[in-house]
Design a protein around this motif. Sequence first.
Motif: not given
Length: 318
Positions: A27-32, A76-77, A253-255, A282-287
């Motif tokens: 997840f570090f690699v994906l999120i980065l 922020t996150s 949809g996600t929220i 994570m989908f809501y916050g990153v994708v």
Amino acid sequence: MEWDNQTILVEFFLKGLSGYPRLELLFFVLILIMYVVILLGNGTLILISILDSHLHTPMYFFLGNLSFLDISYTTTSIPSTLVSFLSERKTISFTGCAVQMFLGLAMGTTECVLLGMMAVDRYVAIFNPLRYPVIMSKGSYVPMAAGSWIIGVVNSAVQTVFVVQLPFCRNNVINHFSCEILAVMKLACADISGNEFIMLVATTLFILTPLLLIIVSYTLIIVSILKIRSSEGRSKVFSTCSAHLTVVIIFYGTILFMYMKPKSKEKLNSGDMDATDKLISMFYGVVTPMVNPLIYSLRNKDVKEAAKHLLRRKVFNK
């Protein structure tokens, strides 16, 4: 004994994916990678909307604000989450947690209201195209955007102040990747029904009301599109709204799935966050912030043409 149980917390432990080191590395690699795409994609949209005079319109002003929001919200996150993935000490100070809660909620609320304002802009553009420049003048759309930011900041400030004043017991483990306000509230050793009521009111005013405005606007727009006889005319009208509508569906949809789905009392009190909830969060916050610029650029001729024009101008200047 009561004082012993209600010790003053100075830091929180962010559980995240603790206990799964391989998943943390993945997840570090994906999120980065996603974060870099968010910065590049949204940054490019902001730059194009500023540099190209053809995009100095209400729609692209709102879009620039939306892109800035996405960059701010993820910043922020995500950096702290990336650090926690590689660190054995996955803690955050009480003050740092409060700041993260405030900024995250402020950006999220502002985006909800801003999407509602964008729906109004599309409604006016389609139903009153001749008077659109007059109705949606700079004196109108700038206060609309500024109002969205003010609502987000005020709502977040009120809710964050109420949460940080709660007494927290010895349990300082936040079962989340970041200081999400609901996850922090569950750690309080006091009745949080007042906080939940404030959150319910805020959700109704600043999430559901803009959503209702979007639904009404697009219902009228779709009915209007269906009345157009030529397929070319329908396609032209729909193309002006399709990108915004796609973003709204993904965002809301996600929220709504995250915050409005029913939860059993036992699950709420247990403090155990389901793995699905974490992935949705994570989908809501990153994708979502990552796909927003892709949607607007791939489905928008104006953005494509502006990008090509700027590239050609840069090549010729060289």
